[in-house]
Design an enzyme around this catalytic site. Structure first.
Site, PDB file in Angstrom:
ATOM      1  N   HIS A  71      14.706  30.785  24.651  1.00  0.00           N
ATOM      2  CA  HIS A  71      15.679  31.109  23.599  1.00  0.00           C
ATOM      3  C   HIS A  71      16.932  31.709  24.241  1.00  0.00           C
ATOM      4  CE1 HIS A  71      17.578  32.926  20.098  1.00  0.00           C
ATOM      5  NE2 HIS A  71      17.461  34.111  20.646  1.00  0.00           N
ATOM      6  N   ASP A 100      47.179  17.265  29.176  1.00  0.00           N
ATOM      7  CA  ASP A 100      45.719  17.190  29.305  1.00  0.00           C
ATOM      8  C   ASP A 100      45.295  18.300  30.252  1.00  0.00           C
ATOM      9  OD1 ASP A 100      42.974  16.388  29.634  1.00  0.00           O
ATOM     10  OD2 ASP A 100      43.564  14.361  29.083  1.00  0.00           O
ATOM     11  N   TRP A 136      14.761  35.788  30.491  1.00  0.00           N
ATOM     12  CA  TRP A 136      15.867  35.047  31.093  1.00  0.00           C
ATOM     13  C   TRP A 136      16.341  35.708  32.374  1.00  0.00           C
ATOM     14  CZ3 TRP A 136      21.400  35.834  31.477  1.00  0.00           C
ATOM     15  CH2 TRP A 136      21.807  37.131  31.168  1.00  0.00           C
ATOM     16  N   SER A 163      28.192  23.349  36.486  1.00  0.00           N
ATOM     17  CA  SER A 163      29.016  22.904  35.370  1.00  0.00           C
ATOM     18  C   SER A 163      30.034  23.976  34.984  1.00  0.00           C
ATOM     19  CB  SER A 163      28.122  22.562  34.184  1.00  0.00           C
ATOM     20  OG  SER A 163      28.875  22.457  33.020  1.00  0.00           O
ATOM     21  N   SER A 164      29.571  25.223  34.881  1.00  0.00           N
ATOM     22  CA  SER A 164      30.482  26.308  34.496  1.00  0.00           C
ATOM     23  C   SER A 164      31.559  26.522  35.542  1.00  0.00           C
ATOM     24  CB  SER A 164      29.711  27.617  34.344  1.00  0.00           C
ATOM     25  OG  SER A 164      28.851  27.536  33.277  1.00  0.00           O
ATOM     26  N   HIS A 247      25.890  41.305  34.363  1.00  0.00           N
ATOM     27  CA  HIS A 247      26.766  42.088  33.504  1.00  0.00           C
ATOM     28  C   HIS A 247      28.108  41.408  33.268  1.00  0.00           C
ATOM     29  CE1 HIS A 247      27.383  45.255  30.806  1.00  0.00           C
ATOM     30  NE2 HIS A 247      28.633  45.278  31.207  1.00  0.00           N
ATOM     31  N   GLU A 249      28.540  38.386  33.207  1.00  0.00           N
ATOM     32  CA  GLU A 249      28.203  37.268  32.326  1.00  0.00           C
ATOM     33  C   GLU A 249      28.370  37.665  30.860  1.00  0.00           C
ATOM     34  OE1 GLU A 249      27.436  34.144  32.604  1.00  0.00           O
ATOM     35  OE2 GLU A 249      26.680  33.782  30.585  1.00  0.00           O
ATOM     36  N   TYR A 251      30.514  39.587  29.700  1.00  0.00           N
ATOM     37  CA  TYR A 251      31.945  39.553  29.383  1.00  0.00           C
ATOM     38  C   TYR A 251      32.491  38.137  29.457  1.00  0.00           C
ATOM     39  CZ  TYR A 251      31.506  44.417  28.883  1.00  0.00           C
ATOM     40  OH  TYR A 251      31.100  45.635  28.411  1.00  0.00           O
ATOM     41  N   SER A 262      41.852  37.269  18.584  1.00  0.00           N
ATOM     42  CA  SER A 262      43.266  37.634  18.731  1.00  0.00           C
ATOM     43  C   SER A 262      44.202  36.541  18.237  1.00  0.00           C
ATOM     44  CB  SER A 262      43.583  37.928  20.203  1.00  0.00           C
ATOM     45  OG  SER A 262      42.771  38.965  20.670  1.00  0.00           O
ATOM     46  N   HIS A 296      23.452  49.764  35.405  1.00  0.00           N
ATOM     47  CA  HIS A 296      23.068  50.467  34.177  1.00  0.00           C
ATOM     48  C   HIS A 296      21.965  49.693  33.443  1.00  0.00           C
ATOM     49  CE1 HIS A 296      26.508  48.305  31.843  1.00  0.00           C
ATOM     50  NE2 HIS A 296      25.436  47.576  31.859  1.00  0.00           N
ATOM     51  N   HIS A 297      21.676  48.484  33.906  1.00  0.00           N
ATOM     52  CA  HIS A 297      20.532  47.759  33.352  1.00  0.00           C
ATOM     53  C   HIS A 297      19.225  48.202  34.009  1.00  0.00           C
ATOM     54  CE1 HIS A 297      22.930  44.681  31.204  1.00  0.00           C
ATOM     55  NE2 HIS A 297      23.811  44.963  32.119  1.00  0.00           N
ATOM     56  N   THR A 322      37.983  48.436  25.687  1.00  0.00           N
ATOM     57  CA  THR A 322      37.424  47.759  24.519  1.00  0.00           C
ATOM     58  C   THR A 322      37.932  48.425  23.250  1.00  0.00           C
ATOM     59  OG1 THR A 322      35.483  47.391  25.870  1.00  0.00           O
ATOM     60  CG2 THR A 322      35.298  46.844  23.550  1.00  0.00           C
ATOM     61  N   LYS A 325      41.344  47.291  22.382  1.00  0.00           N
ATOM     62  CA  LYS A 325      41.376  45.997  21.689  1.00  0.00           C
ATOM     63  C   LYS A 325      41.095  46.178  20.198  1.00  0.00           C
ATOM     64  CE  LYS A 325      40.784  42.477  24.604  1.00  0.00           C
ATOM     65  NZ  LYS A 325      41.555  41.607  24.736  1.00  0.00           N
ATOM     66  N   ARG A 444      10.354  45.530  23.798  1.00  0.00           N
ATOM     67  CA  ARG A 444      10.814  44.162  23.575  1.00  0.00           C
ATOM     68  C   ARG A 444       9.828  43.186  24.222  1.00  0.00           C
ATOM     69  NH1 ARG A 444      15.925  43.437  27.719  1.00  0.00           N
ATOM     70  NH2 ARG A 444      15.918  41.333  26.865  1.00  0.00           N
TER      71      ARG A 444
END
Lengths: 520, 278, 175
Positions: A71, A100, A136, A163-164, A247, A249, A251, A262, A296-297, A322, A325, A444
Site C-alpha cells: 500500500h 515542449d 515500505w 524513472s523519477s 525524509h 522524499e 518533501y 499556490s 528524527h525517525h 512551513t 507558507k 502500527r
C-alpha cells in the site's frame, strides 16, 4: 496558435506508446497515477476490512504485512509521485511558455518504465513467499527474510527511482533552458518553482535510495555485510541511509502540492499570491532542512544526547518556513474576493488539514514525547494527514483546476462538490481517531488489536470505506470530462486565473508556444 | 529548574482547557497518552500536553484567521479584491519570529527530560531483554533467573482465523502473556536490550519506555516504577508475521513481595538451566 | 541542444556522485559511531597499553555472550562481572564449545553499553579481532585483555561488554 502548421497526434495505441508530446505524456502519467490510486486504495480497503473487528477474519498476518508494505510503496512511488510528474509534464511547459519538455524522447522512456516497475512490484504478491512484508522502509534484517520476491522488489525500486531521476533531469533542463525570454527565474509561477526545487531534491536523494537497496541486494546474494552484524555491518546503518532519502522524499511529495495550492488560492481569491518571493525562499529552505533531519525517525534506536538534541532542533526549524507558507496563503485570501469552486474547496481543506498534520509533526519533534509516539498509530495519523488531505487533496485540487484546460470541458461542479464534502468528512473520520488509538498504545502495522481499540477501529474502517467509495465519484467526474461530456470551457476557465497556461485555448492544442510568448 | 518552572506557568495559564487533575480514568484518559508510573512517562506526558496546548493556541489563531477570511472576503458578499496586498515585510517578520520563539520555548522544555532519560547511573538491578520472533526473553542479571514470555494461550487461540474462542471472551486479549515480567516498585531498574533475529522494540506506554532491540548490539536504559500494578505493552517495531502477537506484561510488586517472588524462582530456574540449556 | 547537454551532464554527474555518496555513508557511519558510540561499537584493532591507573574510583564491567541461532555452540563468559579501577589491565575468558559434528569458523561481534562509553573501552587483545576456527566438538577459552580508559567520564559506573557469536560470513555464504 500555430496548430495548423503541425500534424495532429497519430491515432491508436501507437500515439501513446511512441509519443514525445509533453501533454500526452502528462496524460499518461496522470492516468497511470489514477489507476495506481485504486490499486493502492484497494490494499488500504483490505487493511481496513481486517481491522474492522478484533480477531483475524479475512487475511493472514503475513498477507496483512504485505498489504501495508505494498500500500505504501504503491501510493508513494506509483500514485503520488507520478501524479505530480504528470502535472509537471502538462503544466511546466505551458506555464513557462516552452513548446515542449527539453528532452521529449527521454520523457517517453521515463514514463514507460513506470508501468513495468509497478507491475513487477505488485506481481511479487503472487510469488512463493509472497510480496515484501517488512514495511515500505525495507528495514533489514527483516527484509532479508522476504521470499523469492526479494530481487524483484529491489529491482522495481531501482526502476521507479530511475524513472523519477530521469523525469527530474528533464524538468530541471526544461525550466532552466526553455523559459520564454522575458521570464526571469523569480517571475516563474510558484508551481514551477516548487517543481524545480523538488527535481533537485530527487537528484540528491533517489540515488542514495538506489544505493541503499543495492546494498540490501548484495547483502542477500553476494555475501557482503553492510547491514549484518556478523560481518561487521550494522542494521541501524540502513535506517540512516534510508531516512537520508526518506525524509527529503516526504518533501518531494509535498513541495509540488505547495506549488499547486499556490496557483489555486490566488485564482479563487482574485488576488496575486502574497509574498511570492518569500514563498520561493521558504520552499528552498524547507528543501535544504529536509536533508539534515533524517534521524528524527530513529529516536528509539539509541542515539547520543547531542544527536537527539540536534535532530530535534533541526526538525523544529522546518516548522518556520512551513509556517511562512501557511501564513502567506492565508494572507492571499485576506481582503480577496473569494469564491468556492471545487478546486478552491480542496485547496482550503488542504490548508486546514495539512496545518493540522503539521501540528502533530511539531509534537513528534519533541524527542521525549516522540519516544511514546514512535511506531504507534499516532504516527500513522500524522503522516496520513500530511499525505492524504495534504498531498493527495492538492493533487485532486489540481486536477479539478486544470481539467477544463486539459479536456476543454468543465467538470460537473455539483458532482465535484459532493466528492469534496464526502472526501473531506470521511478522511477525518478515518484518520482523526488514529491519533487517539495511537496515544492509547496501539502500535502500527498490526493485523489485530486489543479490545479497547475495537470501537474506534470499526469507526475508522467505516470512514475508510466511505473515503474509498467517494473516490469513485472523482473517477466518474474525470472520465466524463475526458469523454467530452460537460460544458465547453473558456480559454481562461476561471475568472481570476493568471498565467501563460490560460492564454492558450481550451483544450490546450497539441502544440503550443512554437514561438515564445510575451509575459504580461 | 527554570524550564520546569516555565512549564508550570504555561500549564497554569490554560486552566480553561486543562483537564481536572486527578480525575478518575475517564473515556478521555483512555484516549490520551497515559500519565504512567515512571518519571520518564510523566515527562513525556507533560511535554505532550504542553505541545497540545501550544498547538491549540496556534490553531485558534491560524484557523481563526482562515475562517475569518473565508467568511468576510467572499465574492458572493460583494467583496472586492485588494490586488495591492501582495507583500508586507512587517507581517512576514512577525510570523517568522513568533513561531521561532515558540519552538525555542518547546525545545528548551525537553532538555531536562532528555538528560534524565539517559542517566543510567546507580541502578539497583539489571534486567536483560531480548527480542525473538515472536516472543520476549527476560533475564534477571546475576540472579540466575530467566524465562521466555510469549502470547497467552487464550489470546493465541482466539487470534487464529475462524477460531471458536472469540476475542471478546478473552481477558486482556493480545495483551496477556504466559510469563509476566515481575519487577519491584521503587527500584531503579536498568535494562539491557538486544534481539536474536530482527529488530524489535520493547514498548510499555505506562513506563514511558520504547527502545529498539537490535540484533548483535546492546542498548540500555532505565526506569523506576512508582506504583504497584500490571502494565501492558506490545512490540513496536515490525518484526514479521506475528509482530502484533508478542505483548509485554510487567507486574510491579512491592520490594518484599518481589524478593519473595525472585527467591521462589531461583532454584526452579537453576534446575531448569541444568537440565535443558538450549 | 548544447546548452541542454552541459546541464544534463552536470545533473547525471550529480546522480552518480549521490549514488557513490550512499556508499560513502558506510565508512562515514563507522567514523560517526566511533565518535558517538552508536550501538556501542568498539575498535577492531588493538589499543595501546594503559599509561596510568586511576585508583580513585571503580567501575563495574559486566560480560554477556550470545550466539546467532544459525550456529550451534555454547558460548558464555567465565566471569559474569568485575569491579576494577580505570587503567587496570584485566583478562577475562569467554568459553565456546562447538556442538556440531563439523568444523566451523566463528566471528564475535562486540558491543559495549552505554554506547557513549564504548570508545573508552580499550581492548589490547581480543578473540574478536580474528575469526576463530573450531574443530568438531572443540571447547576452548577465548581471552580478551582490556582496560577501561581512565578518561572515562565519571557519570559512567556500569559498563557492559557483550559478544554475539556468528558463523563467519565467508562460511555462511558457502553454506
Amino acid at each position: 496558435m500555430s496548430d495548423t502548421t503541425h500534424h495532429g497526434p497519430p491515432t491508436g495505441i501507437r500515439r501513446w506508446l511512441f509519443t514525445t508530446n509533453h501533454k500526452d505524456i502528462g496524460t499518461l502519467y496522470l492516468v497511470f497515477s489514477l489507476v495506481m490510486l485504486f490499486v493502492g486504495g484497494a490494499m488500504a480497503m483490505i487493511i481496513r476490512l481486517e481491522l474492522f473487528q478484533p480477531g483475524l477474519q479475512f487475511v493472514n498476518p503475513e498477507f496483512f504485512n504485505q498489504m501495508t508494505t505494498l500500500h505504501a510503496l504503491v501510493m508513494v512511488f506509483g500514485m503520488i509521485m507520478p501524479a505530480f510528474a504528470g502535472f509537471a509534464n502538462w503544466m511546466v511547459p505551458l506555464m513557462i511558455g516552452a513548446p515542449d519538455m527539453a528532452l521529449p524522447r527521454l520523457n517517453n522512456f521515463s514514463f514507460w518504465i513506470l508501468p513495468f516497475a509497478a507491475l513487477m512490484l505488485v506481481s511479487t504478491l503472487f510469488m512463493p513467499g509472497g510480496g515484501p512484508a517488512s514495511g515500505w522502509t525495507l528495514y533489514p534484517p527483516l527484509v532479508l527474510q522476504t521470499g523469492d520476491a526479494f530481487p524483484f522488489v529491489i529491482f522495481s525500486v531501482h526502476l521507479l527511482g530511475i524513472s523519477s531521476i530521469l523525469a527530474a533531469i528533464n524538468i530541471i533542463v526544461t525550466i532552466m533552458n526553455m523559459r520564454t525570454p522575458d521570464m526571469p527565474l523569480l517571475k516563474m509561477p510558484l508551481f514551477v518553482w516548487t517543481w524545480l526545487i523538488t527535481a533537485y531534491l530527487l537528484i540528491l536523494v533517489m540515488p542514495v535510495l538506489a544505493g541503499a537497496v543495492t546494498m540490501l541486494f548484495t547483502d542477500q546474494f553476494f555475501g557482503t555485510s553492510f547491514f549484518q552484524a556478523a560481518g561487521g555491518g550494522d542494521p541501524v546503518l540502513f535506517q540512516h541511509i534510508f531516512w537520508f532519502f526518506g525524509h527529503p522524499e516526504v518533501y518531494i511529495i509535498i513541495l509540488p502540492s505547495f506549488g499547486i495550492i499556490s496557483q489555486i488560492i490566488p485564482t479563487f481569491s482574485r488576488k496575486p499570491l502574497f509574498g511570492h518571493d518569500s514563498m520561493v525562499y521558504a520552499t528552498a529552505s524547507i528543501a535544504f532542512l529536509s536533508c539534515i533531519v533524517w534521524a528524527h525517525h530513529m529516536f528509539t534506536v539509541g542515539m547520543p544526547l547531542a544527536g537527539q538534541l540536534y535532530f530535534m532542533l533541526s526538525t523544529m526549524l522546518i516548522a518556520i518556513p512551513t509556517g511562512v507558507k501557511i501564513f502567506n496563503w492565508t494572507a492571499t485570501m485576506w481582503r480577496g474576493s473569494l469564491s468556492f469552486e471545487t478546486p478552491m474547496l480542496f485547496a482550503i481543506a488542504f490548508l486546514f488539514l495539512f496545518t493540522f498534520g503539521g501540528f502533530s509533526g511539531v509534537m513528534m519533534a519533541l524527542t521525549p514525547a516522540d519516544i511514546q509516539y514512535h511506531d504507534s498509530y499516532f504516527i500513522v495519523a500524522h503522516f496520513h494527514y500530511v499525505l492524504v488531505p495534504g498531498a493527495m487533496f492538492a493533487a485532486i485540487a489540481g486536477v479539478y483546476y486544470w481539467l477544463p484546460k486539459w479536456t476543454g470541458h468543465m467538470y460537473d461542479e455539483r458532482l465535484g462538490k459532493i466528492h469534496f464534502w464526502l472526501s473531506a468528512i470521511s478522511v477525518n473520520l478515518t484518520f482523526f481517531p488514529q491519533h487517539f488509538v495511537g496515544l492509547a498504545g496501539m502500535p502500527r502495522r498490526i493485523p489485530d488489536y486489543a479490545l479497547q481499540f475495537a470501537d474506534l477501529n470499526a469507526f475508522m474502517s467505516i470512514g475508510g470505506f466511505l473515503f474509498g467509495l467517494s473516490q469513485l465519484l472523482f473517477l466518474w467526474g474525470v472520465v466524463r470530462c475526458m469523454r467530452g461530456i460537460g460544458d465547453k470551457a473558456t480559454d481562461r476557465v476561471w475568472e481570476g486565473a493568471q498565467g501563460l497556461e490560460w492564454e492558450v485555448p481550451s483544450p490546450a492544442p497539441y502544440h503550443t508556444f512554437d514561438t515564445p510568448p510575451v509575459v504580461k | 529548574m527554570i524550564p520546569r518552572h516555565a512549564r508550570a506557568i504555561a500549564l497554569s495559564l490554560l486552566p480553561v482547557i486543562s483537564l481536572p487533575a486527578g480525575a478518575a480514568p475517564s473515556g478521555w484518559r483512555q484516549l490520551n497518552l497515559p500519565v504512567g508510573v515512571t518519571s520518564i512517562s510523566r515527562d513525556a506526558y507533560d511535554l505532550h500536553m504542553l505541545a497540545i496546548y501550544v498547538c491549540i493556541l496556534i490553531g485558534i489563531a491560524v484557523f481563526g484567521a482562515m475562517i475569518y477570511a473565508m467568511i468576510n472576503f467572499r465574492k458572493s458578499k460583494g467583496a472586492v479584491a485588494d490586488r495591492t496586498l501582495t507583500h508586507s515585510t512587517k507581517a512576514e517578520v512577525i510570523w517568522t519570529a513568533i513561531p521561532a520563539f515558540i519552538l525555542i520555548f518547546l525545545a528548551w522544555q525537553t532538555v531536562p527530560a532528555l538528560i534524565h532519560i539517559e542517566d543510567t547511573r546507580d541502578s539497583d538491578m539489571t534486567i536483560r531483554i531480548t527480542g525473538y520472533q515472536w516472543k520476549w526473553h527476560y533475564e534477571y542479571m546475576g540472579e540466575g533467573v530467566s524465562f521466555y514470555s510469549a502470547l497467552g494461550e487464550r489470546s493465541n487461540t482466539a487470534r487464529q482465523r475462524n477460531a471458536a474462542l472469540r476475542p471478546a471472551e478473552v481477558d486482556h486479549y493480545l495483551l496477556e502473556v504466559d510469563e509476566v515480567l515481575v519487577l519491584p516498585v521503587g527500584a531503579k531498574i536498568r535494562y539491557l536490550i538486544s534481539a536474536n533475529d530482527v529488530i524489535h522494540a520493547w514498548w510499555v506506554p505506562e513506563l514511558g519506555i520504547k527502545r529498539d532491540a537490535i540484533p548483535g548490539f546492546i542498548n540500555e536504559g532505565w526506569f523506576r516504577i512508582d506504583q504497584p500494578g500490571t502494565y501492558r505493552g506490545q512490540c513496536a517495531e515490525l518484526c514479521g508475521k506475528d509482530h502484533g502477537f508478542m505483548p509485554i506484561v510487567v507486574e510491579a510488586l512491592p520490594p518484599e513481595e518481589f524478593a519473595a517472588w525472585l527467591a521462589a524462582r531461583r532454584p526452579a530456574a537453576q534446575a531448569a538451566l541444568a537440565s535443558s540449556q538450549p | 541542444m548544447s546548452a541542454h547537454r552541459s546541464l544534463i551532464n552536470k545533473l547525471l554527474l550529480a546522480c552518480v556522485a549521490m549514488f557513490a555518496f550512499g556508499f560513502a555513508l558506510v565508512p562515514l557511519y563507522d567514523v560517526f559511531c566511533d565518535i558517538t558510540g552508536i550501538n556501542g561499537k568498539t575498535d577492531k584493532v588493538a589499543a595501546a597499553a594503559p599509561d596510568r591507573i586511576d585508583r580513585g574510583r571503580e567501575v563495574t564491567v559486566e560480560f554477556l555472550a550470545t550466539h546467532d541461532p544459525a550456529v550451534a555452540v555454547n558460548f558464555a563468559p567465565e566471569t559474569a562481572r568485575l569491579r576494577l579501577n580505570p587503567g587496570d589491565l584485566q583478562t577475562v575468558s569467554f568459553v565456546v564449545e562447538n556442538r556440531t559434528g563439523e568444523p566451523i569458523v566463528t566471528t564475535a561481534v562486540p558491543s559495549v553499553s552505554p554506547g557513549e562509553a564504548a570508545r573508552h573501552f580499550m581492548k589490547i587483545e581480543c578473540f574478536c579481532f580474528q575469526e576463530q576456527p573450531l574443530a568438531p566438538g572443540e571447547r576452548k577459552a577465548m581471552p580478551v585483555q582490556f582496560y577501561v580508559d581512565p578518561e572515562l567520564p565519571a557519570r559512567f559506573k556500569n559498563l557492559t561488554l557483550s559478544y554475539r557469536l556468528y558463523r563467519s560470513v565467508g562460511q555462511s555464504a558457502s553454506r
